[in-house]
Scaffold this motif. Structure first.
Motif, short mmCIF file in Angstrom:
data_model
loop_
_atom_site.label_atom_id
_atom_site.label_comp_id
_atom_site.label_asym_id
_atom_site.label_seq_id
_atom_site.Cartn_x
_atom_site.Cartn_y
_atom_site.Cartn_z
N GLY A 1 0.79 -1.22 0.00
CA GLY A 1 0.00 0.00 0.00
C GLY A 1 0.83 1.27 0.00
N ALA A 2 1.96 1.25 0.71
CA ALA A 2 2.82 2.43 0.77
C ALA A 2 3.35 2.80 -0.62
N THR A 3 3.68 1.79 -1.43
CA THR A 3 4.16 2.05 -2.78
C THR A 3 3.07 2.67 -3.64
N LEU A 4 1.85 2.11 -3.52
CA LEU A 4 0.74 2.63 -4.33
C LEU A 4 0.37 4.05 -3.93
N LYS A 5 0.61 4.42 -2.69
CA LYS A 5 0.31 5.78 -2.25
C LYS A 5 1.21 6.79 -2.96
N THR A 6 2.48 6.46 -3.11
CA THR A 6 3.43 7.39 -3.73
C THR A 6 3.47 7.24 -5.24
N ARG A 7 3.07 6.06 -5.75
CA ARG A 7 3.10 5.82 -7.21
C ARG A 7 1.78 5.18 -7.63
N PRO A 8 0.68 5.91 -7.58
CA PRO A 8 -0.63 5.30 -7.84
C PRO A 8 -0.80 4.75 -9.25
N GLY A 9 -0.07 5.28 -10.22
CA GLY A 9 -0.23 4.82 -11.58
C GLY A 9 0.48 3.53 -11.90
N VAL A 10 1.37 3.07 -10.99
CA VAL A 10 2.18 1.90 -11.30
C VAL A 10 1.33 0.63 -11.38
N LEU A 11 0.23 0.57 -10.64
CA LEU A 11 -0.59 -0.64 -10.63
C LEU A 11 -1.24 -0.86 -11.99
#
Length: 337
Positions: free
Chosen positions: A54-64
């Motif tokens: 979740g921490a990664t998606l918070k800073t890089r939401p488009g990566v998913l």
């Protein structure tokens, strides 16, 4: 779309092309991990797994959405597994579900998310997503779970043994399974040569203890009392107790606090939330809710889970790893005052 556990299980075993996101939310994280594993097995041994949190998606939401639409280097199938998910992933999930294409399915585990969470509402309302709540079994259901796992290993557990095992393992099926595996080895039991076991026999080989004996360590963690926590940890570990059930119980307490924090941040008063708390625990729970906000509870849960994974990895001093991780966390909690 909204789904039950058995419905999402069926889809994960035979994943359809139209489902982009499987959101597994609620406190039974072991069940969520078990279901998430089904997706990888269904896609085949050559499938590549991409991992985020979740921490990664918070800073890089488009990566998913980008990863869901990408192809692996050699054209193999791939899927994405996201852990420690909370409301910080709302934008990432929205981008994923609204993207023009996404061939790689995503399974996300959100242990602190309630049915009212925005990410849950998003998945429930999307035709290309499934959201399934997962709750820890309690009481007779937990004992039934333990008895069923034992039966699969050729052990007929006495009712008192099933109840003791379920409570000592915090109703966590992963820990129950490991304890049953040890018991089966001890008894030389198997489905074709079943054996019986009672609570006394379980106590001879089991490292689990009643969850009530974890109370001092858990209270010290929540209060940020590193010195007391260190003493409690050394006492438990010195008695031969596995640190994994303790870490799981710590995780359960943090999930419960996160649930209450979400209610308060959603407009409920502290008195309303605390009305359902046992009277002896109201004062300490109130202090914890004043000290911890949702973001710190999610991060605290991540650290406890990281410690658990480190303990379970081979080739390390598990008890030492567990003690160091939770004491460091308690010191961080103390700074929240």
């Amino acid at each position: 779309m909204k789904a039950k556990a058995h419905e999402v299980r069926a889809r994960l075993q035979k994943p359809p092309e139209d489902i982009r996101l499987y959101l597994l939310h609620g406190p039974d994280e072991a069940a969520a991990n078990e279901l998430a594993d089904l997706l990888g097995r269904a896609l085949g041994p050559e499938t590549e797994r991409v991992e985020f949190d979740g921490a990664t998606l918070k800073t890089r939401p488009g990566v998913l959405a980008d990863e869901a639409a990408s192809m692996s280097l050699f054209g193999e199938r791939r899927y994405i597994r996201v852990t420690a998910v909370g409301e910080e992933s709302l934008e990432a999930f929205t981008l994923l579900l609204n993207a023009d294409r996404a061939g790689n399915p995503v399974v996300a585990i959100a242990p602190t998310a309630r049915n009212t969470a925005k990410i849950v509402k998003l998945a429930q309302g999307a035709p290309n997503a499934m959201a399934a709540p997962l709750y820890l079994p309690e009481g007779a259901d937990a004992a039934k779970l333990a008895a069923g796992i034992a039966r699969d290993h050729g052990i007929r557990l006495a009712p008192d043994a099933a109840d003791t095992l379920a409570r000592g393992c915090g109703s966590d099926r992963a820990i129950i399974t490991r304890e049953i595996e040890k018991l089966a080895l001890y008894l030389d039991a198997a489905p074709d040569r079943p054996k019986e076991a009672d609570a006394a026999m379980l106590a001879e080989i089991s490292a689990v203890i009643d969850e009530g004996e974890f109370g001092g360590a858990i209270d010290a963690l929540v209060a940020g009392d590193a010195a007391k926590l260190g003493e409690e940890m050394r006492t438990l570990i010195g008695a031969g107790t596995s640190p994994v059930p303790l870490l799981r119980q710590m995780g359960k307490r943090l999930i419960a606090l996160a649930d209450m924090r979400v209610q308060i941040e959603g407009g409920a008063s502290a008195d309303q939330v605390l009305a359902r708390v046992f009277w002896k625990e109201k004062e300490s729970t109130a202090r914890a809710l004043r000290r911890w906000d949702s973001a710190h509870l999610v991060r605290g849960l991540e650290r406890v889970r990281e410690a658990e994974r480190a303990v379970m990895a081979s080739g390390n001093a598990g008890p030492v790893v567990a003690e160091q991780a939770v004491v460091v966390l308690a010191r961080a909690v103390a700074r929240l005052r």
